[in-house]
Design a protein around this motif. Structure first.
Motif, PDB file in Angstrom:
ATOM      1  N   THR A 148       0.856  -1.144  -0.089  1.00  0.00           N
ATOM      2  CA  THR A 148      -0.228   0.071  -0.099  1.00  0.00           C
ATOM      3  C   THR A 148       0.878   1.337   0.058  1.00  0.00           C
ATOM      4  OG1 THR A 148      -1.867  -1.187   1.072  1.00  0.00           O
ATOM      5  CG2 THR A 148      -1.840   1.108   1.302  1.00  0.00           C
ATOM      6  N   LEU A 149       1.837   1.385   0.711  1.00  0.00           N
ATOM      7  CA  LEU A 149       2.799   2.313   0.851  1.00  0.00           C
ATOM      8  C   LEU A 149       3.561   2.809  -0.570  1.00  0.00           C
ATOM      9  CD1 LEU A 149       4.487   1.869   4.411  1.00  0.00           C
ATOM     10  CD2 LEU A 149       2.872   3.737   3.858  1.00  0.00           C
ATOM     11  N   ALA A 150       3.994   1.413  -1.082  1.00  0.00           N
ATOM     12  CA  ALA A 150       4.589   1.707  -2.409  1.00  0.00           C
ATOM     13  C   ALA A 150       3.681   2.187  -3.433  1.00  0.00           C
ATOM     14  CB  ALA A 150       5.174   0.463  -2.836  1.00  0.00           C
ATOM     15  N   ARG A 151       2.586   1.779  -3.555  1.00  0.00           N
ATOM     16  CA  ARG A 151       1.493   2.270  -4.340  1.00  0.00           C
ATOM     17  C   ARG A 151       0.757   3.416  -4.430  1.00  0.00           C
ATOM     18  NH1 ARG A 151      -0.285  -2.003  -7.624  1.00  0.00           N
ATOM     19  NH2 ARG A 151       0.367  -4.009  -7.178  1.00  0.00           N
ATOM     20  N   THR A 152       0.906   4.098  -3.181  1.00  0.00           N
ATOM     21  CA  THR A 152       0.422   5.117  -2.424  1.00  0.00           C
ATOM     22  C   THR A 152       1.478   6.250  -2.907  1.00  0.00           C
ATOM     23  OG1 THR A 152      -0.741   4.422  -0.676  1.00  0.00           O
ATOM     24  CG2 THR A 152      -0.297   6.614  -0.737  1.00  0.00           C
ATOM     25  N   VAL A 153       2.785   6.225  -2.550  1.00  0.00           N
ATOM     26  CA  VAL A 153       3.626   7.289  -3.074  1.00  0.00           C
ATOM     27  C   VAL A 153       3.827   7.217  -4.724  1.00  0.00           C
ATOM     28  CG1 VAL A 153       4.694   7.192  -0.727  1.00  0.00           C
ATOM     29  CG2 VAL A 153       5.621   5.777  -2.738  1.00  0.00           C
ATOM     30  N   SER A 154       3.787   6.162  -5.583  1.00  0.00           N
ATOM     31  CA  SER A 154       3.943   5.969  -6.823  1.00  0.00           C
ATOM     32  C   SER A 154       2.946   6.566  -7.611  1.00  0.00           C
ATOM     33  CB  SER A 154       4.117   4.612  -7.162  1.00  0.00           C
ATOM     34  OG  SER A 154       5.228   3.695  -6.492  1.00  0.00           O
TER      35      SER A 154
ATOM     36  N   LEU B 251      10.128   1.689  -7.884  1.00  0.00           N
ATOM     37  CA  LEU B 251       8.931   1.156  -7.483  1.00  0.00           C
ATOM     38  C   LEU B 251       7.960   1.142  -8.620  1.00  0.00           C
ATOM     39  CD1 LEU B 251       8.467   3.065  -4.138  1.00  0.00           C
ATOM     40  CD2 LEU B 251       9.136   0.708  -4.389  1.00  0.00           C
ATOM     41  N   ARG B 252       7.907   2.266  -9.421  1.00  0.00           N
ATOM     42  CA  ARG B 252       6.797   1.990 -10.543  1.00  0.00           C
ATOM     43  C   ARG B 252       7.245   0.984 -11.515  1.00  0.00           C
ATOM     44  NH1 ARG B 252       5.144   7.993 -12.494  1.00  0.00           N
ATOM     45  NH2 ARG B 252       3.842   8.461 -10.727  1.00  0.00           N
ATOM     46  N   ASP B 253       8.581   0.928 -11.716  1.00  0.00           N
ATOM     47  CA  ASP B 253       8.799  -0.484 -12.632  1.00  0.00           C
ATOM     48  C   ASP B 253       8.414  -1.756 -11.999  1.00  0.00           C
ATOM     49  OD1 ASP B 253       9.633   1.152 -14.550  1.00  0.00           O
ATOM     50  OD2 ASP B 253      11.767   1.191 -14.090  1.00  0.00           O
ATOM     51  N   ALA B 254       8.418  -1.994 -10.748  1.00  0.00           N
ATOM     52  CA  ALA B 254       8.327  -3.170 -10.108  1.00  0.00           C
ATOM     53  C   ALA B 254       6.915  -3.452  -9.979  1.00  0.00           C
ATOM     54  CB  ALA B 254       8.967  -3.223  -8.768  1.00  0.00           C
ATOM     55  N   ILE B 255       6.171  -2.281  -9.747  1.00  0.00           N
ATOM     56  CA  ILE B 255       4.567  -2.379  -9.541  1.00  0.00           C
ATOM     57  C   ILE B 255       3.888  -2.780 -10.966  1.00  0.00           C
ATOM     58  CG2 ILE B 255       2.395  -1.121  -9.324  1.00  0.00           C
ATOM     59  CD1 ILE B 255       3.953   0.411  -7.115  1.00  0.00           C
TER      60      ILE B 255
ATOM     61  N   ASP C 235      -1.451  -7.503 -12.156  1.00  0.00           N
ATOM     62  CA  ASP C 235      -2.559  -7.642 -11.198  1.00  0.00           C
ATOM     63  C   ASP C 235      -2.174  -8.115 -10.016  1.00  0.00           C
ATOM     64  OD1 ASP C 235      -4.288  -6.530 -13.303  1.00  0.00           O
ATOM     65  OD2 ASP C 235      -4.698  -8.505 -14.191  1.00  0.00           O
ATOM     66  N   ALA C 236      -1.106  -8.588  -9.779  1.00  0.00           N
ATOM     67  CA  ALA C 236      -0.594  -9.298  -8.568  1.00  0.00           C
ATOM     68  C   ALA C 236      -0.086  -8.150  -7.599  1.00  0.00           C
ATOM     69  CB  ALA C 236       0.356 -10.437  -8.812  1.00  0.00           C
ATOM     70  N   ALA C 237      -0.253  -8.303  -6.365  1.00  0.00           N
ATOM     71  CA  ALA C 237       0.603  -7.542  -5.302  1.00  0.00           C
ATOM     72  C   ALA C 237       1.869  -7.403  -5.477  1.00  0.00           C
ATOM     73  CB  ALA C 237       0.126  -7.855  -4.175  1.00  0.00           C
TER      74      ALA C 237
ATOM     75  N   VAL D 265      12.450  -9.207   2.167  1.00  0.00           N
ATOM     76  CA  VAL D 265      13.278  -9.710   1.050  1.00  0.00           C
ATOM     77  C   VAL D 265      12.734  -9.546  -0.105  1.00  0.00           C
ATOM     78  CG1 VAL D 265      14.324 -11.787   0.276  1.00  0.00           C
ATOM     79  CG2 VAL D 265      14.314 -11.326   2.943  1.00  0.00           C
ATOM     80  N   GLU D 266      11.310 -10.054  -0.235  1.00  0.00           N
ATOM     81  CA  GLU D 266      10.687  -9.858  -1.441  1.00  0.00           C
ATOM     82  C   GLU D 266      10.750  -8.593  -2.190  1.00  0.00           C
ATOM     83  OE1 GLU D 266       6.265 -10.986  -3.211  1.00  0.00           O
ATOM     84  OE2 GLU D 266       6.564 -11.204  -1.055  1.00  0.00           O
ATOM     85  N   MET D 267      10.464  -7.566  -1.236  1.00  0.00           N
ATOM     86  CA  MET D 267      10.430  -6.131  -1.749  1.00  0.00           C
ATOM     87  C   MET D 267      11.845  -5.737  -2.360  1.00  0.00           C
ATOM     88  SD  MET D 267       8.525  -3.527  -1.535  1.00  0.00           S
ATOM     89  CE  MET D 267       8.443  -1.604  -1.664  1.00  0.00           C
ATOM     90  N   LEU D 268      12.888  -6.162  -1.810  1.00  0.00           N
ATOM     91  CA  LEU D 268      14.249  -6.040  -2.216  1.00  0.00           C
ATOM     92  C   LEU D 268      14.554  -6.675  -3.681  1.00  0.00           C
ATOM     93  CD1 LEU D 268      17.119  -4.672  -2.120  1.00  0.00           C
ATOM     94  CD2 LEU D 268      17.921  -6.631  -0.531  1.00  0.00           C
ATOM     95  N   LEU D 269      14.076  -8.044  -3.621  1.00  0.00           N
ATOM     96  CA  LEU D 269      14.476  -8.695  -4.882  1.00  0.00           C
ATOM     97  C   LEU D 269      13.583  -8.082  -6.040  1.00  0.00           C
ATOM     98  CD1 LEU D 269      14.307 -12.137  -3.406  1.00  0.00           C
ATOM     99  CD2 LEU D 269      16.335 -11.117  -4.310  1.00  0.00           C
ATOM    100  N   LYS D 270      12.200  -7.689  -5.833  1.00  0.00           N
ATOM    101  CA  LYS D 270      11.410  -7.114  -6.982  1.00  0.00           C
ATOM    102  C   LYS D 270      11.745  -5.962  -7.513  1.00  0.00           C
ATOM    103  CE  LYS D 270       7.378 -10.503  -6.160  1.00  0.00           C
ATOM    104  NZ  LYS D 270       5.922 -10.253  -5.898  1.00  0.00           N
TER     105      LYS D 270
END
Length: 253
Positions: free
Chosen positions: A76-82, A171-175, A180-182, A193-198
């Motif tokens: 939610t934080l990543a999508r909000t600021v993006s 972040l935008r590129d990763a999103i 459609d997935a989180a 770990v998942e956030m860093l890898l993606k």
């Protein structure tokens, strides 16, 4: 713009003082900033405390009626600021915890590296501090053995930490890649770990900096459960093999 992002669940004893410490940092180290807090269905006075600070700080609170978990809060934080940023290449999201584990006074250490060209800055703890709870120390000891065969970001020795900076264009590129997935589908330390890898697969440069966490300042008990979290880390590591990617990185200083 620097978006200081805080996931919070039942953090009434600390969240207000944390926000004030963030304000003090930016009084002494002036940068444009906004604080974004996800209130993850808190059952204590967290929401009421945040409402009071929203009147005197550049603060946005994303209130959730029920608890969805740490990983969902990161998403939610990543999508909000993006969605909010006007300059994704120039702006960044910095994640830190509401319980004093991550120290706001260390924010300039991450920001300087971002301003020097890093797309992701990782605050590392290679060992658990002496004041860390027993469950945290145990998980810190076994986590490298659980993850090393499956998870690797070159130059990052500690993929578990919570205190991170991400350039918003990354972040935008990763999103976008998640479709459609989180962006973050796991919880606990696995979510970090998942956030860093993606995100690392979309970064041109990742830097790591050694910054010790603090556990003795936190009034509540740790939510880490060594055995259950270790199992989750192993399962995530096995499933995450496809996310391994080479990136240009800089070792911690």
């Amino acid at each position: 713009m620097l978006y200081i992002c805080v996931p919070a669940y039942d953090e009434a004893p600390t969240v207000g003082l944390l926000l004030w410490r963030i304000r003090k940092v930016f009084e002494e180290y002036p940068r444009d900033y906004e604080i974004v807090v996800v209130d993850d269905g808190s059952t204590d006075a967290t929401r009421e405390i945040l409402a009071g600070y929203a009147e005197v700080l550049p603060l946005t609170v994303v209130a959730q009626s029920e608890r969805k978990g740490y990983g969902a809060a990161l998403d939610t934080l990543a999508r909000t600021v993006s969605a909010r940023t006007r300059y994704p290449r120039r702006d960044a999201m910095i994640v830190l915890q509401a319980d004093f584990t991550d120290q706001p006074e260390h924010l300039p250490e991450l920001i300087k590296r971002f301003e020097g060209g890093a797309d992701i800055v990782v605050a590392e703890q290679k060992t658990a501090p002496a004041d860390a709870p027993t469950a945290v120390r145990r998980l810190r000891r076994v986590a490298p053995w659980l993850l090393r065969p499956f998870v690797s970001v070159e130059g990052v020795a500690d993929p578990l930490g919570t205190f991170r900076l991400y350039r918003i264009s990354v972040l935008r590129d990763a999103i976008k890649a998640a479709g459609d997935a989180a962006l973050v589908t796991t919880n606990g330390w696995s979510a970090n770990v998942e956030m860093l890898l993606k995100t690392a697969r979309h970064a041109r440069r990742v830097e790591a900096v050694a910054l010790p966490g603090r556990y003795g300042l936190r009034p509540r008990e740790s939510r880490v459960r060594a055995w259950a979290d270790a199992v989750d880390l192993y399962r995530f590591g096995w499933a995450a093999r496809a996310l391994r990617t080479p990136v240009e990185h800089t070792a911690p200083t």
